[in-house]
Scaffold this active site. Structure first.
Site, PDB file in Angstrom:
ATOM      1  N   ASP A  21       0.835  -1.196   0.000  1.00  0.00           N
ATOM      2  CA  ASP A  21       0.000   0.000   0.000  1.00  0.00           C
ATOM      3  C   ASP A  21       0.874   1.252   0.000  1.00  0.00           C
ATOM      4  O   ASP A  21       2.021   1.223   0.462  1.00  0.00           O
ATOM      5  CB  ASP A  21      -0.907   0.016   1.230  1.00  0.00           C
ATOM      6  N   LYS A  22       0.333   2.335  -0.483  1.00  0.00           N
ATOM      7  CA  LYS A  22       1.079   3.589  -0.564  1.00  0.00           C
ATOM      8  C   LYS A  22       1.787   3.917   0.748  1.00  0.00           C
ATOM      9  O   LYS A  22       2.977   4.257   0.766  1.00  0.00           O
ATOM     10  CB  LYS A  22       0.127   4.733  -0.938  1.00  0.00           C
TER      11      LYS A  22
END
Length: 324
Positions: free
Chosen positions: A143-144
């Site tokens: 995830d970012k």
């Protein structure tokens, strides 16, 4: 002289009866059988100068096969000179320590400044091409706002084999996380299918229908009394938001998680200031992919890489553990 993008192969006696696409893929060594099959079906293979489009035909010893690869197209994402923390690199793959805040793939709202943009610039001509396009193959995603170790393939064959290893769970993945509360027991196995939350499609959830099998093994490393814990999570599967969903499911969401931590946790009251504010104001999910181990897709050599959590994570972890 053959075109640089062509492979001329004289079939040896021991190749008799082998399937053509499998044989050519093995002899070339950088592209997958499925990609060779597509090229043969598209008329890119000649047998003694005559086009053959039968990918399943038996190899004939003494025959010369010429497979012509189309020139790789420039990747649609543009190369961008973004500094990367590279842990390992060779002609087949690259392992890096992704910082929190870096998006992996270009997408609406994040068309540039992504890991893919950075990898295209970093690898340059060493990218052999994935599906006819000069781009890296992302084997798995973070995830970012999750930091940590990631693997990217530089050739189609490496991508195919690494993806198969991930699908077969033939690898090691360990994360560090900071969660609210203290899981009981102190170590355990969380098993629950993960799918779209039926009440909110942008979230994932443990579901009883239409989910994918997911297993997370956790172990408490340290805690701040009953307020928060530092846990190690080892994955048996790799589902979207798996650790975040599973920890929230057992009542111990990750500190700072903007999706699965919906209200101020009651456990925060157990922390003294200023640690309480530090934890409540942590700007991202406190999750770090610390270790990954796998077999090299070409050589079979056992590889294992680790990267310590970033400063923001360790600062919070130290403050919490000091409250024990």
């Amino acid at each position: 002289m053959a075109d640089p993008a062509s492979h001329s192969i004289l079939a040896e006696p021991d190749a008799s009866g082998l399937r053509l696409d499998s044989y050519l893929a093995e002899r070339i060594g950088t592209i997958s059988r499925s990609r060779v099959k597509v090229l043969i079906l598209e008329g890119a293979c000649k047998r003694n100068g005559v086009i053959t489009t039968d990918a399943s035909e038996s190899v004939r010893p003494g025959t010369t096969y010429l497979l012509t690869l189309p020139n790789t197209k420039p990747a649609l994402p543009q190369p961008e000179a973004i500094e990367l923390d590279v842990l390992y690199e060779d002609s087949a793959l690259l392992v890096l320590n992704k910082p929190a805040g870096l998006v992996v793939h270009p997408a609406p709202g994040n068309q540039d400044g992504t890991l893919v943009n950075a990898l295209i610039a970093h690898c340059g001509d060493s990218l052999a091409g994935i599906g006819g396009e000069r781009r890296p193959g992302i084997v798995h995603r973070l995830d970012k706002d999750t930091s940590g170790v990631m693997v990217a393939a530089k050739t189609e064959l490496a991508l195919s084999r690494l993806s198969a290893a991930f699908a077969a769970r033939d690898l090691e993945r360990e994360y560090k996380a900071l969660c609210w509360g203290t899981p009981n027991p102190t170590s355990g196995r969380i098993e629950g299918d993960i799918g779209r939350d039926p009440r909110e499609r942008k979230r994932m959830a443990v579901v009883t229908r239409n989910g994918k099998h997911a297993v997370t093994n956790y172990r408490i490393i340290g805690n701040a009394g009953l307020a928060a814990s530092l846990v190690s999570c080892k994955l048996e599967t790799g589902r979207t938001h798996q650790i975040r969903v599973h920890m929230a499911h057992i009542g111990h969401p990750l500190i700072g998680d903007p999706v699965y931590l919906r209200r101020r946790p009651a456990a925060a009251k157990l922390l003294p200031e200023p640690t309480r504010t530090l934890a409540l104001d942590f700007p991202r999910q406190a999750l770090h992919a610390e270790t990954i181990g796998f077999s090299h897709p070409i050589t079979g050599t056992a590889l294992r890489f680790s990267a310590p959590p970033p400063v923001d994570f360790t600062t919070l972890a130290d403050a919490l553990l000091a409250c024990a």
